[in-house]
Design an enzyme around this catalytic site. Structure first.
Site, short mmCIF file in Angstrom:
data_model
loop_
_atom_site.label_atom_id
_atom_site.label_comp_id
_atom_site.label_asym_id
_atom_site.label_seq_id
_atom_site.Cartn_x
_atom_site.Cartn_y
_atom_site.Cartn_z
CG ASP A 156 38.49 31.27 48.22
OD1 ASP A 156 37.39 31.75 48.71
OD2 ASP A 156 39.11 30.00 48.55
NE ARG B 198 30.28 28.71 49.82
CZ ARG B 198 31.68 28.93 49.78
NH1 ARG B 198 32.40 29.30 49.04
NH2 ARG B 198 32.35 28.71 50.84
NE ARG C 223 32.30 24.80 49.40
CZ ARG C 223 32.92 25.36 50.37
NH1 ARG C 223 33.98 26.08 50.46
NH2 ARG C 223 32.62 24.86 51.64
CG ASP D 255 35.25 28.37 47.46
OD1 ASP D 255 34.96 29.41 48.12
OD2 ASP D 255 36.21 27.83 47.93
#
Length: 163
Positions: free
Chosen positions: A99, A83, A94, A97
């Site tokens: 988070d 990424r 992507r 990810d």
């Protein structure tokens, strides 16, 4: 030690294999214990809709890293898996990810980090896997399962377990 919820997403490459390696990296690089891992779910793209479906999952870890050090480590892991936050399209394709959804009951509002995640309650693709592992967790005064009940889960499907 803090109880931390992390959402994983991706739609480029073998995302499920990436998740397996990423979870291992998260635990290793943060000296964390993996407390729970949701199933993987296929979900429609969000934001930028003209792209492949995403795979999403959530994990709960226990770590002694502070939120900023944890975020820094998560970004390092994303980069390791290809990424490039500086040159990507917002909400675009992507490989990975990661988070930071919630860190104990910490509330932070800084330019680099907001806790709990500011768009958590808008995103069924996060709440579905999160409700699988922490349905009764209270985040920002809301129970995860109750927040999920307010959203459409259309197009979200649990993927079969991998061996």
């Amino acid at each position: 030690m803090a109880s931390v919820l992390i959402a994983l997403g991706g739609n480029v490459g073998d995302v499920r294999a990436t998740f397996r390696k990423a979870v291992s990296n998260i635990c290793g690089m943060t000296q964390a214990a993996l407390l729970a891992r949701s199933s993987d779910y296929t979900t429609p793209p969000w934001g930028e809709e003209d792209q492949a479906p995403f795979t999403n999952a959530c994990i709960e870890i226990e770590t002694s890293l502070d939120p900023h050090a944890l975020l820094f480590t998560l970004h390092k892991i994303e980069k390791k898996f290809g990424r490039d936050r500086a040159h990507e399209t917002r909400w675009g394709p992507r490989t990975l990810d990661l988070d930071l959804i919630a860190y104990d009951d910490v509330r932070l509002d800084k330019p680099e980090l907001t806790l709990p995640h500011p768009r958590l309650f808008e995103r069924a693709f996060v709440l579905v896997p999160l409700a699988e592992i922490a349905p009764d967790r209270i985040i920002a005064g809301r129970r995860v399962r109750d927040a999920l009940a307010q959203l459409s889960t259309e197009g979200i499907q649990r993927l079969p377990d991998l061996d």
